[in-house]
Design an enzyme around this catalytic site. Structure first.
Site, PDB file in Angstrom:
ATOM      1  N   ARG A  49       0.851  -1.194   0.000  1.00 26.00           N
ATOM      2  CA  ARG A  49       0.000   0.000   0.000  1.00 26.00           C
ATOM      3  C   ARG A  49       0.884   1.239   0.000  1.00 26.00           C
ATOM      4  NH1 ARG A  49       1.811   1.787   3.888  1.00 26.00           N
ATOM      5  NH2 ARG A  49       0.682   3.720   3.593  1.00 26.00           N
ATOM      6  N   GLY A  50       0.216   2.422  -0.100  1.00 30.54           N
ATOM      7  CA  GLY A  50       0.960   3.659  -0.300  1.00 30.54           C
ATOM      8  C   GLY A  50       1.048   3.860  -1.808  1.00 30.54           C
ATOM      9  N   ALA A  51       0.662   5.054  -2.272  1.00 35.02           N
ATOM     10  CA  ALA A  51       0.497   5.255  -3.714  1.00 35.02           C
ATOM     11  C   ALA A  51       1.721   4.823  -4.539  1.00 35.02           C
ATOM     12  CB  ALA A  51       0.120   6.714  -3.981  1.00 35.02           C
ATOM     13  N   ARG A  90      -7.395  -0.157  -6.867  1.00 40.87           N
ATOM     14  CA  ARG A  90      -7.511   0.986  -5.953  1.00 40.87           C
ATOM     15  C   ARG A  90      -7.633   2.248  -6.804  1.00 40.87           C
ATOM     16  NH1 ARG A  90      -4.331   1.260  -0.652  1.00 40.87           N
ATOM     17  NH2 ARG A  90      -6.311   2.251  -0.147  1.00 40.87           N
ATOM     18  N   GLN A 197      -2.772   2.612   9.796  1.00 39.41           N
ATOM     19  CA  GLN A 197      -1.454   2.727   9.144  1.00 39.41           C
ATOM     20  C   GLN A 197      -0.497   3.565   9.990  1.00 39.41           C
ATOM     21  OE1 GLN A 197      -4.372   3.028   7.600  1.00 39.41           O
ATOM     22  NE2 GLN A 197      -4.299   2.432   5.456  1.00 39.41           N
ATOM     23  N   ASP A 238      -2.165  10.818  -2.320  1.00 45.66           N
ATOM     24  CA  ASP A 238      -2.481   9.747  -3.281  1.00 45.66           C
ATOM     25  C   ASP A 238      -2.752  10.291  -4.667  1.00 45.66           C
ATOM     26  OD1 ASP A 238      -2.963   8.307  -0.636  1.00 45.66           O
ATOM     27  OD2 ASP A 238      -3.016   6.732  -2.171  1.00 45.66           O
ATOM     28  N   ASN A 248      -5.771  12.410   0.073  1.00 43.23           N
ATOM     29  CA  ASN A 248      -4.908  11.580   0.929  1.00 43.23           C
ATOM     30  C   ASN A 248      -5.812  10.817   1.896  1.00 43.23           C
ATOM     31  OD1 ASN A 248      -2.206  10.753   1.671  1.00 43.23           O
ATOM     32  ND2 ASN A 248      -2.508  11.859   3.583  1.00 43.23           N
ATOM     33  N   LYS A 249      -5.199   9.994   2.711  1.00 44.15           N
ATOM     34  CA  LYS A 249      -5.924   9.111   3.631  1.00 44.15           C
ATOM     35  C   LYS A 249      -7.026   9.854   4.383  1.00 44.15           C
ATOM     36  CE  LYS A 249      -5.596   5.630   4.105  1.00 44.15           C
ATOM     37  NZ  LYS A 249      -6.549   4.716   3.388  1.00 44.15           N
TER      38      LYS A 249
HETATM   39  O1  MRU Z   1      -4.743   3.250   1.920  1.00 45.01           O
HETATM   40  P1  MRU Z   1      -3.266   3.477   1.922  1.00 45.01           P
HETATM   41  O2  MRU Z   1      -2.580   2.969   3.145  1.00 45.01           O
HETATM   42  O3  MRU Z   1      -2.608   2.985   0.643  1.00 45.01           O
HETATM   43  O4  MRU Z   1      -3.107   5.055   1.930  1.00 45.01           O
HETATM   44  C1  MRU Z   1      -1.837   5.619   1.834  1.00 45.01           C
HETATM   45  C2  MRU Z   1      -1.841   7.088   1.997  1.00 45.01           C
HETATM   46  O5  MRU Z   1      -2.851   7.713   2.147  1.00 45.01           O
HETATM   47  C3  MRU Z   1      -0.495   7.773   1.917  1.00 45.01           C
HETATM   48  O6  MRU Z   1      -0.522   8.968   2.637  1.00 45.01           O
HETATM   49  C4  MRU Z   1      -0.193   8.111   0.445  1.00 45.01           C
HETATM   50  O7  MRU Z   1      -0.294   6.981  -0.368  1.00 45.01           O
HETATM   51  C5  MRU Z   1       1.139   8.707   0.284  1.00 45.01           C
HETATM   52  S1  MRU Z   1       2.392   7.517   0.620  1.00 45.01           S
HETATM   53  C6  MRU Z   1       3.841   7.989   0.082  1.00 45.01           C
END
Ligand code: MRU
Length: 347
Positions: A49-51, A90, A197, A238, A248-249
């Site tokens: 996970r993480g973009a 996603r 997270q 994201d 973002n999250k």
């Molecule tokens: O749902 P996730 O855990 O993939 O969400 C991740 C985020 O929201 C991060 O802040 C984003 O991807 C930036 S990570 C470098």
């Protein structure tokens, strides 16, 4: 972190190895994916996970698709089938579609080759994306750290370190670089409901890096700021729209509103690949909705009455007016974002 503490996405011996982030911090278990379907499943359930890390995993997943049996499909047909599967996992993380588009260019260029040759070309693309991500993370970390001042107490949301990018991280990289430069006193880590997270992953990374932190519930942010305990906010993204709106999250928008209320600078750290050239504003960003079970349960354990309805928006959009700066490898972008983002995309 500035020198990657680990790389959670590795291509080894014909398989994509992923550090299963659903198991952290209790267990460091590695998954081996040998098909695009397995990679798609890992992305969907947030094992990776993480973009940026999602984009990398998808690029390797496309290479794996070339080696799986496919009847009389051509390599390009096989590529497009896997690309559609991976792209649908996603919807909010723009790096996913971006990485798939880059892989597609290589697949088209090698369309007349044997599947094994196409697979090699796709592995090269994925390796290049990893290398570029590491470079850009280091630059973002360096530029972002310069925005902080000695003694700063920084609040962050979600996880944006090595686990999320495979490099130094975005906001996580800024935090680590600031710590190394003596510009950071402590990190406030939002736990980041519902999948934690922050408390599971960011706390794990900060512990390994020896950076002082305290976990807080997401609901604590207002109280912390009202007491003057937060000097800056640094988060990742994201997807960033052309006008500077930032997806973002879920919970990031709340943090940004509170930061504005309390005069706390709110920074976003992200590679240029997180900017969506096709999204003029946040209204164009598709927000992923996930299973209600993630809200009504912690792991397998219910925390709500059986069958209780719940909404689970995975991301929110912070309007550009609340963002003091967007730190990219192309420089620190400031308002008006239409201009600074356009320059970053062309420069
Ligand atoms: O749902 P996730 O855990 O993939 O969400 C991740 C985020 O929201 C991060 O802040 C984003 O991807 C930036 S990570 C470098």
């Amino acid at each position: 972190m500035t020198s990657p503490v680990l790389c959670p996405v590795r291509f080894e011996d014909g398989a994509l190895r992923l550090l299963d982030q659903t198991r952290l911090p209790a267990e460091e278990r590695w998954l081996s994916c040998r098909s695009a379907e397995e990679v798609a499943d890992a992305i969907r359930r947030l094992a990776v996970r993480g973009a940026p890390a999602i984009g990398v995993a998808a690029a390797y997943g496309l290479a794996l698709a070339m080696s799986s049996a496919a009847g009389d499909e051509t390599p390009l047909e096989r590529f497009e089938r896997a690309a559609a599967l991976l792209a649908a996992t996603r919807p909010t993380a723009v790096n996913l579609g971006w990485a798939i588009d880059r892989a597609r260019e290589a697949a088209v260029a090698h369309a007349a080759d044997e599947p094994a040759a196409v697979a090699s070309a796709l592995i090269e693309v994925a390796d290049a994306i990893v290398a570029e991500q590491r470079e850009s993370d280091l630059r973002v970390a360096e530029l972002g750290a310069e925005l902080l001042e000695p003694g700063d107490r920084v609040l962050t949301h979600c996880n944006t370190g090595a686990l999320a990018t495979g490099g130094a991280g975005t906001a996580g990289g800024v935090i680590a670089a600031a710590w190394e430069a003596g510009r950071l006193a402590q990190v406030w880590v939002d736990e980041t409901r519902p999948l934690l997270q922050g408390s599971r992953l960011t706390a794990w990374e900060l512990t390994r890096a020896g950076i002082p932190f305290r976990i807080v519930t997401d609901a604590s942010v207002g109280a912390l700021m009202a007491r003057g305990l937060v000097d800056r906010v640094v988060v990742g993204a994201d997807r960033i729209a052309g006008n500077g709106d930032v997806a973002n999250k879920i919970g990031t928008y709340t943090v940004a509103v509170l930061a504005a209320r309390h005069g706390v600078p709110f920074y976003v750290a992200a590679p240029v690949s997180t900017i969506d050239r096709d999204a003029p504003s946040g209204d164009a960003i598709v927000i992923e909705e996930r299973d209600a079970d993630e809200v009504t349960h912690i792991g397998e354990r219910p925390i709500a009455p059986a069958g209780a309805p719940a909404a689970n928006f995975a991301f929110d959009v912070t309007p550009a007016e609340l963002v003091a700066a967007i730190v990219t490898e192309a420089g620190v972008l400031r308002p008006p974002y239409r201009d600074s983002i356009a320059r970053a995309l062309t420069g």
